[in-house]
Each structure stands twice: as structure tokens, then as C-alpha cells.
Design a protein around this motif. Structure first.
Motif, PDB file in Angstrom:
ATOM      1  N   LEU A   5     -30.178  -8.059  33.260  1.00 45.48           N
ATOM      2  CA  LEU A   5     -30.454  -8.404  31.867  1.00 45.48           C
ATOM      3  C   LEU A   5     -30.826  -9.872  31.724  1.00 45.48           C
ATOM      4  CD1 LEU A   5     -27.786  -6.533  29.722  1.00 45.48           C
ATOM      5  CD2 LEU A   5     -30.250  -6.265  29.634  1.00 45.48           C
ATOM      6  N   CYS A   9     -34.464 -11.171  30.398  1.00 45.61           N
ATOM      7  CA  CYS A   9     -34.595 -11.997  29.190  1.00 45.61           C
ATOM      8  C   CYS A   9     -35.176 -13.374  29.508  1.00 45.61           C
ATOM      9  CB  CYS A   9     -33.246 -12.127  28.486  1.00 45.61           C
ATOM     10  SG  CYS A   9     -32.680 -10.569  27.763  1.00 45.61           S
ATOM     11  N   ALA A  27     -29.679 -12.015  26.203  1.00 45.26           N
ATOM     12  CA  ALA A  27     -29.176 -11.106  27.242  1.00 45.26           C
ATOM     13  C   ALA A  27     -27.754 -10.658  26.922  1.00 45.26           C
ATOM     14  CB  ALA A  27     -29.216 -11.798  28.608  1.00 45.26           C
ATOM     15  N   GLU A  29     -26.451 -10.393  23.911  1.00 42.68           N
ATOM     16  CA  GLU A  29     -26.567  -9.444  22.800  1.00 42.68           C
ATOM     17  C   GLU A  29     -27.050  -8.081  23.311  1.00 42.68           C
ATOM     18  OE1 GLU A  29     -26.230  -7.979  19.060  1.00 42.68           O
ATOM     19  OE2 GLU A  29     -25.621  -9.981  19.695  1.00 42.68           O
ATOM     20  N   ALA A  30     -28.017  -8.086  24.221  1.00 42.74           N
ATOM     21  CA  ALA A  30     -28.514  -6.835  24.798  1.00 42.74           C
ATOM     22  C   ALA A  30     -27.405  -6.131  25.574  1.00 42.74           C
ATOM     23  CB  ALA A  30     -29.713  -7.105  25.702  1.00 42.74           C
ATOM     24  N   ALA A  33     -25.258  -4.295  23.219  1.00 46.44           N
ATOM     25  CA  ALA A  33     -25.955  -3.095  22.734  1.00 46.44           C
ATOM     26  C   ALA A  33     -25.945  -1.990  23.786  1.00 46.44           C
ATOM     27  CB  ALA A  33     -27.384  -3.445  22.329  1.00 46.44           C
ATOM     28  N   ILE A  53     -33.293  -1.213  25.820  1.00 46.96           N
ATOM     29  CA  ILE A  53     -32.463  -2.031  24.943  1.00 46.96           C
ATOM     30  C   ILE A  53     -32.805  -3.507  25.085  1.00 46.96           C
ATOM     31  CG2 ILE A  53     -30.091  -2.812  24.526  1.00 46.96           C
ATOM     32  CD1 ILE A  53     -29.236   0.099  24.991  1.00 46.96           C
ATOM     33  N   ALA A  54     -32.997  -3.973  26.307  1.00 49.84           N
ATOM     34  CA  ALA A  54     -33.340  -5.386  26.506  1.00 49.84           C
ATOM     35  C   ALA A  54     -34.673  -5.722  25.852  1.00 49.84           C
ATOM     36  CB  ALA A  54     -33.381  -5.714  27.994  1.00 49.84           C
ATOM     37  N   ARG A  56     -36.165  -4.195  23.333  1.00 50.43           N
ATOM     38  CA  ARG A  56     -36.007  -4.148  21.872  1.00 50.43           C
ATOM     39  C   ARG A  56     -35.254  -5.378  21.366  1.00 50.43           C
ATOM     40  NH1 ARG A  56     -33.717   0.763  21.125  1.00 50.43           N
ATOM     41  NH2 ARG A  56     -31.645  -0.119  21.314  1.00 50.43           N
ATOM     42  N   THR A  57     -34.214  -5.777  22.080  1.00 50.06           N
ATOM     43  CA  THR A  57     -33.424  -6.929  21.662  1.00 50.06           C
ATOM     44  C   THR A  57     -34.249  -8.208  21.728  1.00 50.06           C
ATOM     45  OG1 THR A  57     -31.422  -5.839  22.471  1.00 50.06           O
ATOM     46  CG2 THR A  57     -31.268  -8.192  22.054  1.00 50.06           C
TER      47      THR A  57
END
Length: 128
Positions: A5, A9, A27, A29-30, A33, A53-54, A56-57
Motif C-alpha cells: 500500500l 500510494c 496509504a 487510510e487505504a 478501508a 481500495i488503494a 479509490r482512496t
């Protein structure tokens, strides 16, 4: 999960004010999620979920202007690429995934990854 992640990011967002702090926060925050999404996930490989998810975040939290800024750093040129080519470059170069793993994440064939990567590199060379 964490190193992948963070690398993703950092590759997508680059350095801000000479540090990766913003990318590391995205990262984190991802990662939160992903932990929320894992219990109900049944849509294929875990690496695919991580990428979805990464991506989108980063898209939601990255405050970069909509148009690519002038410069020669890869992270500054990536927004000018079509989404698939950008994702392939980030996964292959920035994150270090193999062609096969990248294909698995993006649900395409390894041949499609190689062709799209070649196109992306050609576009990037033209921008430099």
C-alpha cells in the motif's frame, strides 16, 4: 499489506514538500478501508481488493490538480496516461509487481499488461 500500500500510494502521489508524508497518510487510510472491506469480500484475489481500495482512496484524497503539472518526474506525468496504462505503470514500476501479478490485480491477461506497459512507456518518453 502495509508495504504494498505504501509503495503504491508513493508511486501514485509522489513527494510533496520533499517528503512522502501525504502519500503515507493516504496509504494508512487505504489500509483502514481494506480492513473494513475484508470480512465481506469474495471478489477474487486479495491483491485485487488491495488495488481497488488503494486506487479509490488515492483518487478521493489526492488533492492534485486535474491537469498534469509541468515537470519530468514520473508521478507528474502519470495523470496524462489512460487509467489502465497508469495503473500498470504504478503496479509494475512503483510497486514492483510482476507482469503476472499485475494481470491478476487488473483482471487482464499478462499479454495485455505487456502491451499496455509498452504503450505507456512510449507515451511517457514522448512527454519527456
Amino acid at each position: 499489506m502495509g508495504p504494498v500500500l505504501v509503495r503504491y500510494c508513493r508511486a501514485r502521489m509522489g513527494r510533496r514538500d520533499h517528503s512522502y508524508r501525504a502519500a503515507d497518510e493516504v496509504a494508512q487510510e487505504a489500509g483502514r478501508a481494506v480492513l473494513v472491506a475484508v470480512p465481506g469480500y469474495s471478489g477474487g484475489p486479495f491483491l485485487r481488493l488491495l488495488h481497488q481500495i488503494a486506487a479509490r482512496t488515492v483518487d478521493e484524497l489526492d488533492r492534485r490538480p486535474a491537469h498534469p503539472p509541468a515537470g519530468t518526474e514520473l508521478t507528474e506525468l502519470l495523470p496524462a496516461l489512460p487509467r489502465m496504462e497508469r495503473d500498470i505503470m504504478v503496479l509494475r514500476v512503483g510497486t514492483g509487481l510482476s507482469t503476472e501479478d499485475t494481470a491478476l490485480v487488473l483482471a487482464v491477461s499478462p499479454a495485455e499488461v505487456r502491451v499496455a506497459q509498452h504503450r505507456a512507456l512510449t507515451r511517457l518518453r514522448a512527454m519527456l
